[in-house]
Design a protein around this motif. Structure first.
Motif, PDB file in Angstrom:
ATOM      1  N   THR A 128      52.102  42.260  45.330  1.00 36.88           N
ATOM      2  CA  THR A 128      52.039  42.209  43.859  1.00 36.88           C
ATOM      3  C   THR A 128      53.209  42.959  43.224  1.00 36.88           C
ATOM      4  N   ASP A 166      46.871  35.279  45.624  1.00 34.36           N
ATOM      5  CA  ASP A 166      46.293  35.131  44.271  1.00 34.36           C
ATOM      6  C   ASP A 166      47.312  35.321  43.157  1.00 34.36           C
ATOM      7  N   ASP A 167      48.341  36.130  43.402  1.00 37.45           N
ATOM      8  CA  ASP A 167      49.341  36.388  42.351  1.00 37.45           C
ATOM      9  C   ASP A 167      49.954  35.078  41.863  1.00 37.45           C
ATOM     10  N   SER A 182      36.760  42.850  43.028  1.00 34.88           N
ATOM     11  CA  SER A 182      35.975  42.565  41.808  1.00 34.88           C
ATOM     12  C   SER A 182      36.402  41.261  41.173  1.00 34.88           C
ATOM     13  N   ALA A 183      37.698  40.928  41.278  1.00 37.63           N
ATOM     14  CA  ALA A 183      38.164  39.639  40.753  1.00 37.63           C
ATOM     15  C   ALA A 183      37.452  38.501  41.488  1.00 37.63           C
ATOM     16  N   GLU A 206      51.302  43.777  52.905  1.00 38.89           N
ATOM     17  CA  GLU A 206      50.290  44.385  52.048  1.00 38.89           C
ATOM     18  C   GLU A 206      49.155  45.016  52.839  1.00 38.89           C
ATOM     19  N   GLY A 260      43.419  36.153  49.202  1.00 39.88           N
ATOM     20  CA  GLY A 260      43.488  37.615  49.124  1.00 39.88           C
ATOM     21  C   GLY A 260      43.233  38.210  47.753  1.00 39.88           C
ATOM     22  N   HIS A 319      40.507  41.099  33.494  1.00 40.95           N
ATOM     23  CA  HIS A 319      40.941  42.495  33.421  1.00 40.95           C
ATOM     24  C   HIS A 319      40.868  42.990  31.976  1.00 40.95           C
ATOM     25  N   ASP A 344      50.600  47.986  47.723  1.00 36.76           N
ATOM     26  CA  ASP A 344      50.400  46.623  47.208  1.00 36.76           C
ATOM     27  C   ASP A 344      51.735  45.871  47.167  1.00 36.76           C
ATOM     28  N   GLY A 357      41.555  40.414  44.775  1.00 34.96           N
ATOM     29  CA  GLY A 357      40.921  41.729  44.739  1.00 34.96           C
ATOM     30  C   GLY A 357      39.401  41.553  44.741  1.00 34.96           C
ATOM     31  N   SER A 373      38.216  45.769  34.689  1.00 37.58           N
ATOM     32  CA  SER A 373      39.063  46.088  35.846  1.00 37.58           C
ATOM     33  C   SER A 373      40.410  46.636  35.404  1.00 37.58           C
ATOM     34  N   LEU A 374      40.822  47.690  36.141  1.00 37.49           N
ATOM     35  CA  LEU A 374      42.145  48.292  35.910  1.00 37.49           C
ATOM     36  C   LEU A 374      43.124  47.841  37.001  1.00 37.49           C
ATOM     37  N   GLY A 375      42.721  46.873  37.825  1.00 34.64           N
ATOM     38  CA  GLY A 375      43.627  46.332  38.845  1.00 34.64           C
ATOM     39  C   GLY A 375      44.848  45.682  38.190  1.00 34.64           C
ATOM     40  N   ASN A 376      45.853  45.410  39.029  1.00 32.69           N
ATOM     41  CA  ASN A 376      47.098  44.824  38.487  1.00 32.69           C
ATOM     42  C   ASN A 376      47.054  43.286  38.429  1.00 32.69           C
ATOM     43  N   GLY A 377      45.833  42.721  38.589  1.00 33.67           N
ATOM     44  CA  GLY A 377      45.694  41.270  38.632  1.00 33.67           C
ATOM     45  C   GLY A 377      46.052  40.537  37.346  1.00 33.67           C
TER      46      GLY A 377
HETATM   47  N1  AR6 Z   1      38.053  51.997  37.930  1.00 30.00           N
HETATM   48  C1  AR6 Z   1      38.239  52.285  39.235  1.00 30.00           C
HETATM   49  N2  AR6 Z   1      38.734  51.409  40.140  1.00 30.00           N
HETATM   50  C2  AR6 Z   1      39.046  50.200  39.707  1.00 30.00           C
HETATM   51  C3  AR6 Z   1      38.872  49.824  38.341  1.00 30.00           C
HETATM   52  C4  AR6 Z   1      38.348  50.782  37.435  1.00 30.00           C
HETATM   53  N3  AR6 Z   1      38.171  50.501  36.136  1.00 30.00           N
HETATM   54  N4  AR6 Z   1      39.282  48.557  38.214  1.00 30.00           N
HETATM   55  C5  AR6 Z   1      39.682  48.155  39.428  1.00 30.00           C
HETATM   56  N5  AR6 Z   1      39.534  49.132  40.333  1.00 30.00           N
HETATM   57  P1  AR6 Z   1      40.323  43.721  41.153  1.00 30.00           P
HETATM   58  P2  AR6 Z   1      42.978  42.499  40.970  1.00 30.00           P
HETATM   59  C6  AR6 Z   1      39.856  49.062  41.787  1.00 30.00           C
HETATM   60  O1  AR6 Z   1      39.304  43.400  42.154  1.00 30.00           O
HETATM   61  O2  AR6 Z   1      43.389  43.472  39.958  1.00 30.00           O
HETATM   62  C7  AR6 Z   1      44.912  41.628  45.270  1.00 30.00           C
HETATM   63  O3  AR6 Z   1      45.544  41.761  46.513  1.00 30.00           O
HETATM   64  C8  AR6 Z   1      38.636  48.557  42.563  1.00 30.00           C
HETATM   65  O4  AR6 Z   1      38.653  49.142  43.850  1.00 30.00           O
HETATM   66  O5  AR6 Z   1      40.083  43.413  39.720  1.00 30.00           O
HETATM   67  O6  AR6 Z   1      42.826  41.076  40.532  1.00 30.00           O
HETATM   68  C9  AR6 Z   1      45.902  41.256  44.185  1.00 30.00           C
HETATM   69  O7  AR6 Z   1      46.963  40.469  44.648  1.00 30.00           O
HETATM   70  C10 AR6 Z   1      38.914  47.066  42.644  1.00 30.00           C
HETATM   71  O8  AR6 Z   1      38.269  46.423  43.688  1.00 30.00           O
HETATM   72  O9  AR6 Z   1      41.636  42.953  41.683  1.00 30.00           O
HETATM   73  C11 AR6 Z   1      46.403  42.573  43.707  1.00 30.00           C
HETATM   74  O10 AR6 Z   1      47.434  42.995  44.528  1.00 30.00           O
HETATM   75  C12 AR6 Z   1      40.427  47.067  42.831  1.00 30.00           C
HETATM   76  O11 AR6 Z   1      40.877  48.119  41.979  1.00 30.00           O
HETATM   77  C13 AR6 Z   1      45.252  43.511  43.901  1.00 30.00           C
HETATM   78  O12 AR6 Z   1      44.402  42.896  44.886  1.00 30.00           O
HETATM   79  C14 AR6 Z   1      41.147  45.765  42.490  1.00 30.00           C
HETATM   80  O13 AR6 Z   1      40.729  45.266  41.266  1.00 30.00           O
HETATM   81  C15 AR6 Z   1      44.456  43.740  42.649  1.00 30.00           C
HETATM   82  O14 AR6 Z   1      43.983  42.502  42.167  1.00 30.00           O
END
Ligand code: AR6
Ligand code: MG
Length: 306
Positions: free
Chosen positions: A258, A49-50, A89-90, A25, A85, A150, A255, A87, A115-119
């Motif tokens: 994940t 974290d996944d 904002s998480a 990753e 590891g 999220h 990624d 994300g 958050s639009l992350g894949n968390g």
């Molecule tokens: N607009 C723009 N960028 C965004 C937005 C948004 N609304 N939401 C998220 N991002 P985070 P996760 C970007 O922190 O989804 C780990 O390795 C922004 O840069 O919520 O829980 C996990 O294993 C933010 O910091 O994390 C996953 O593989 C980033 O997306 C991965 O990270 C991640 O969102 C995501 O985990």
């Protein structure tokens, strides 16, 4: 009736995709760091974290008999460790919960829509094991478990797509039926376009260039850049080995853990645990994961016999 091996295969497949993928990753710094901290003292591959958040979902569900959002938020926060590891904002949100703040104040703080992350999508397979039916309860469980961290509608929609794929893999449905079932529940054009492309790629014979997958489906940390990619791989490789599928996913970089976790769990829901036994031995806490999968299976058996 779904067999137990599919439940254990789904949960352990998630942990394998995550723990093996963590070495691939991100950029050079993340990879060097994982070379240093990616093994337990007895030499097993650490998960990230996944898997940790999926374990949290399973434990909270089993303790509460449903998705109790406040309990789950506390569970996520108390399991948080920087070395898994998370994300950015998480991580911030979970530290805020640990300091006593309500998740409802925090989940739209950094991004107004959430958050639009894949968390949230990465833990959706285990939410499906809590309720393996394609109905409104599953949709509600996905939303309730997702929005703690999220809240973005597309993060929740991506998680729901993963949940439907997991459910339909447990039921051994065909690729065409799976994609159509997800399309019916898809509101946004972003996922709709990718699902149609995914179907085209699945129907085309032979291998697919990784640049084509990256360009059309994505390989990033946003739900919109990874969920359909994971579904594509799980459907494409459902009759091949897990090792083969993960090798091709890790070749995409981005990624890797994940996408590997989401695809690994759907693959495991199709194929069960037997064919992944050797890879599973190398993952930390696999006994705990197996035990949680079995408890979720017993919960499912109790529900269907009621
Ligand atoms: N607009 C723009 N960028 C965004 C937005 C948004 N609304 N939401 C998220 N991002 P985070 P996760 C970007 O922190 O989804 C780990 O390795 C922004 O840069 O919520 O829980 C996990 O294993 C933010 O910091 O994390 C996953 O593989 C980033 O997306 C991965 O990270 C991640 O969102 C995501 O985990
Ligand atoms: Mg990850």
């Amino acid at each position: 009736m779904i067999v137990e091996s599919k439940f254990t295969g789904c949960f352990i497949g998630l942990a394998i995709g995550d723990a093996y993928g963590a070495f691939y990753e991100g950029g050079i710094l993340e990879r060097v760091l994982w070379q240093l901290i990616g093994r337990t003292s007895d030499g097993r591959r650490r998960y990230t974290d996944d898997t940790q958040m999926s374990v949290d979902v399973a434990q909270s569900f089993l303790e509460n008999g449903g998705i109790d959002q406040d309990n789950l938020a506390q569970k996520f926060a108390s399991s948080y460790k920087w070395s898994r590891g998370y994300g950015p904002s998480a991580a911030k949100l979970l530290k805020g919960i640990s300091k006593g703040r309500d998740w409802r104040e925090l989940n739209r703080k950094k991004f107004p829509e959430g958050s639009l992350g894949n968390g949230a999508a990465m833990r959706a397979p285990v939410v499906t094991l809590c309720h393996p039916y394609n109905d409104t309860t599953l949709a509600n469980y996905i939303k309730e478990s997702a929005e703690i961290t999220h809240a973005h509608p597309l993060a929740i929609e991506g998680a729901y797509a993963i949940a439907i794929a997991t459910y339909m893999a447990l039921e051994d449905e065909s690729n065409e039926i799976i994609i159509k079932a997800i399309l019916i529940k898809t509101d946004s054009d972003r996922y709709r376009l990718k699902l149609n492309k995914c179907m085209d790629l699945l129907l085309s014979s032979g291998g697919t260039d990784s640049n084509v997958i990256k360009k059309h489906l994505g390989n990033g940390i946003l739900a919109t850049e990874s969920c359909i990619t994971a579904i594509y791989f799980a459907l494409k490789y459902r009759d091949s080995s897990l090792e083969h599928m993960l090798g091709d996913i890790f070749g995409l970089a981005g990624d890797a853990d994940t996408i590997g976790a989401m695809a690994g769990s759907i693959w495991g829901a199709f194929n069960g645990v037997k064919s992944m036994a050797q890879m599973a031995e190398d993952v930390e806490n696999v006994g705990l994961i197996e035990s949680l999968a079995k408890q979720l299976y017993n919960n499912y058996l109790t529900k269907i016999s009621a």
